[in-house]
Write an enzyme that holds these catalytic residues in place. Structure first.
Site, PDB file in Angstrom:
ATOM      1  N   ASN A   1      -2.376  13.036  -4.815  1.00 12.23           N
ATOM      2  CA  ASN A   1      -3.477  13.485  -5.664  1.00 12.23           C
ATOM      3  C   ASN A   1      -3.910  14.902  -5.308  1.00 12.23           C
ATOM      4  OD1 ASN A   1      -3.765  11.182  -7.282  1.00 12.23           O
ATOM      5  ND2 ASN A   1      -5.031  10.149  -5.749  1.00 12.23           N
TER       6      ASN A   1
ATOM      7  N   GLU B   1      -4.442   2.581  -4.539  1.00 11.06           N
ATOM      8  CA  GLU B   1      -2.989   2.529  -4.391  1.00 11.06           C
ATOM      9  C   GLU B   1      -2.530   1.221  -3.766  1.00 11.06           C
ATOM     10  OE1 GLU B   1      -4.584   4.720  -0.710  1.00 11.06           O
ATOM     11  OE2 GLU B   1      -5.090   4.468  -2.819  1.00 11.06           O
TER      12      GLU B   1
ATOM     13  N   ASP C   1       0.846  -1.184   0.000  1.00 14.09           N
ATOM     14  CA  ASP C   1       0.000   0.000   0.000  1.00 14.09           C
ATOM     15  C   ASP C   1       0.885   1.238   0.000  1.00 14.09           C
ATOM     16  OD1 ASP C   1      -3.020   0.799   0.500  1.00 14.09           O
ATOM     17  OD2 ASP C   1      -1.772   2.181   1.650  1.00 14.09           O
TER      18      ASP C   1
ATOM     19  N   ASP D   1      -1.796   9.278 -11.251  1.00 16.47           N
ATOM     20  CA  ASP D   1      -1.832   8.155 -12.183  1.00 16.47           C
ATOM     21  C   ASP D   1      -0.427   7.816 -12.669  1.00 16.47           C
ATOM     22  OD1 ASP D   1      -4.536   8.088 -11.879  1.00 16.47           O
ATOM     23  OD2 ASP D   1      -5.006   9.074 -13.785  1.00 16.47           O
TER      24      ASP D   1
END
Length: 610
Positions: A472, A507, A464, A481
């Site tokens: 973001n 993620e 993770d 991305d």
């Protein structure tokens, strides 16, 4: 009732009425002896044919016209004007009843076109209709002619049944034929044989009927069969009519073979009816069967020509096999699809690899067991150094012995479709953003490994990315991305046949390590964590930043559910997050019955690069 073939029903009614008058008048004159009823009555057949061939709206006009002509014929040549109208009403009723019965019980109206149609015509027109009219007819005759009504009813039934059975097929044929048919008959190559057949019938009938020295009543069968073969139903009807006229003439003049019979006249008429009925039952079904066979052969030839055309220009291979699966016919496309110069006399397995023969034989046996059911074979083959996919659809043809006597097969190159299916399957199992396998593919692999986890333990890790939401929020989703793509690329560099990576969503990523990689799974995860930490990310303005990842790893040594296996790795991942992130945590070993088989948690940690 029956759809009108004539453009003008009124003219048709007048024409039929005139023919009806002439035929009934001649019948009364020639076959009515000793003041009794006529021995043969074809008028019912002509009248019934009229009712069948005109629109229902004109039935009343036809009935009135026929009644008028019948009254006139009976008044002039029969029982006189007093009883002419009652007899005319019974005659018209009989004809109408025959037509109604035929339409009611045989609406296909194939009275002269099929064997079953002929049977219905003979039963309804030759028996039921005349039998129903014979009772009122016999009662009327008993009022004028000496004798009981039962005797007259029987005579009526014999005369009308005989006349209708003999004349009605010909009448219906004449009503159904069109100008092109008669035009073909009038051609020299047909009219001369037809005239010859007519003269032959007359001559043989004369020989058979006018002499009584030898039993020769079978001789008219010869021209009858010849006419049926050469001219079909029309020839059979004309020949039977000629024999009927000749027989009626000898019976009426009491000459020839009938003169030698020492029985009453009505019994001679009954014998004549039986004789002519046998001829009708012999010739007409034969003519119809020959006509149907001719149509079938024409349809078969047309169908074969069409199939040959399709086979010659089709990209699919069209095959016919014998009961052993050997190819007896192959279309031109078979050469290309088989990769051989010749496939005829080879087994169907020749289209596939040598390892597929057992599959082909099993499919042939299955098709033979269920004729009419389509079996499908889809196999990959090597053609010209390339892998192609062929699809064979085969069906067994059932024989009279309930065993497969042959097979029909189509073979098609389905490589393009198969590649599309593979691509669609790959896309369904691939994460669109990163190109890694997706959660569905990961779970499929996990399920497969769990089946044999007791014998072949494996390692399961969850990865993770830390504080990914900040990426973001700070740099935008496009940069986020890009980060996911670069992390996926790092994982691809570590992946091999024994180490499987996938994006599980957002993620979060997953790893499954089997075989030799299972023992070094912790090392692989630690190297991955360091590679992600050290990789420099770039934002939209050219600035750089780093991210980290937390990992949890578990060793699965027992079969369990996929959710339990995921929870086994999720626990140490949560611990890694809680302990400050950017670290790898190991779970306790999941052994039999969920027992702890290793020491408590081991922690691998490297300081974060802030």
């Amino acid at each position: 009732m029956m759809h009108s073939r004539a453009p003008n029903p009124v003219m048709q009614i007048v024409t039929y009425g005139a023919v009806f008058f002439c035929v009934t008048s001649l019948t009364i004159v020639w076959t009515r002896f000793s003041g009794g009823l006529a021995l043969v009555w074809p008028g019912a057949a002509i009248a019934a044919a009229l009712f069948l061939t005109i629109p229902r709206s004109h039935s009343l006009a036809a009935a009135v016209t026929l009644a008028a002509f019948s009254t006139l014929a009976t008044a002039l040549f029969g029982l006189g004007p007093v009883w002419a109208i009652p007899f005319a009403l019974v005659n018209v009723f009989e004809a109408w009843l025959i037509a109604w019965l035929l339409v009611r019980f045989r609406p296909q109206q194939d009275y002269v076109e099929s064997e079953i149609g002929i049977v219905w015509l003979g039963f309804l027109a030759g028996i039921v209709g005349p039998l129903a009219a014979s009772i009122p007819g016999g009662i009327l005759a008993s009022q004028v002619i000496a004798g009981g009504w039962q005797e007259h009813s029987f005579s009526w039934f014999i005369a009308h049944g005989l006349g209708t059975l003999l004349v009605m097929p010909l009448t219906l044929l004449l009503a159904s034929y069109k100008k092109p048919v008669f035009a073909r008959l009038l051609k020299r190559d047909r009219i001369l044989p037809f005239i010859g057949m007519t003269l032959l019938t007359i001559g043989i009938s004369a020989v058979a009927l006018l002499q009584s020295t030898f039993p020769t009543l079978f001789l008219p069968v010869v021209p009858l069969v010849l006419a049926s073969f050469r001219f079909g139903r029309f020839g059979a009807a004309i020949t039977v009519l000629l024999i009927t006229l000749a027989s009626a003439g000898t019976l009426g003049t009491d000459t020839g073979v009938f003169a030698e019979l020492t029985i009453p006249l009505w019994q001679k008429a009954l014998f004549l009816q039986f004789y002519l009925s046998i001829l009708v039952l012999l010739s007409f079904p034969l003519a119809v069967a020959l006509k149907q066979r001719q149509r079938f052969m024409e349809e078969l030839a047309n169908r074969e020509a069409m199939q040959r055309l399709i086979a010659d220009h089709s990209d699919d291979a069209l095959l016919q096999l014998d009961q052993h699966g050997m190819i007896r016919f192959a279309s031109p496309a078979s050469i290309r699809l088989s990769g051989r110069d010749k496939v005829v006399d080879l087994h169907l397995a020749a289209f596939f690899s040598e390892f597929d023969k057992e599959i082909v034989d099993r499919t042939l046996r299955s098709a033979a067991q269920y004729p009419g059911h389509t079996e499908i074979i889809e196999r990959s083959v090597e053609r010209g150094g390339q892998t192609r996919w062929l699809e064979a659809k085969l069906r067994a043809i059932d024989s009279s012995k309930h065993q497969a006597s042959a097979y029909v097969v189509t073979i098609r190159d389905v490589t393009a479709r198969k590649l599309d299916e593979i691509q669609a399957s790959r896309e369904a199992r691939t994460d669109a953003l990163t190109g890694l396998p997706n959660r569905r593919a990961f779970l499929d692999v996990l399920e497969d490994q769990l089946e044999f986890a007791g014998e072949e333990p494996f390692a399961l890790a969850l990865v993770d990315l830390d504080y990914f939401k900040r990426v973001n929020d700070s740099y935008g989703h496009a940069v986020g991305d890009a980060v996911l793509k670069q992390v996926a690329e790092i994982m691809r560099e570590s992946a091999n046949d024994n180490c499987f990576f996938a994006r599980l969503g957002g993620e979060e990523f997953g790893m499954i390590a089997v075989g030799p990689a299972r023992e070094t799974a912790a090392i692989i995860c630690e190297k991955l964590r360091l590679a992600i930490q050290r990789h420099v990310m770039t934002d939209n303005d050219g600035g750089t930043f780093n991210i980290t990842a937390s990992l949890g790893i578990a060793r699965i040594a027992e079969r369990c559910s996929s959710s339990m296996a995921m929870q086994a790795a999720d626990g140490p991942l949560y611990s890694a997050k809680a302990a400050g992130r950017n670290r790898l945590r190991h779970a306790q070993d999941m052994g039999r019955h969920g027992e702890n088989r290793k020491p408590p948690l081991e922690d691998s940690r490297v300081a974060a690069n802030s």
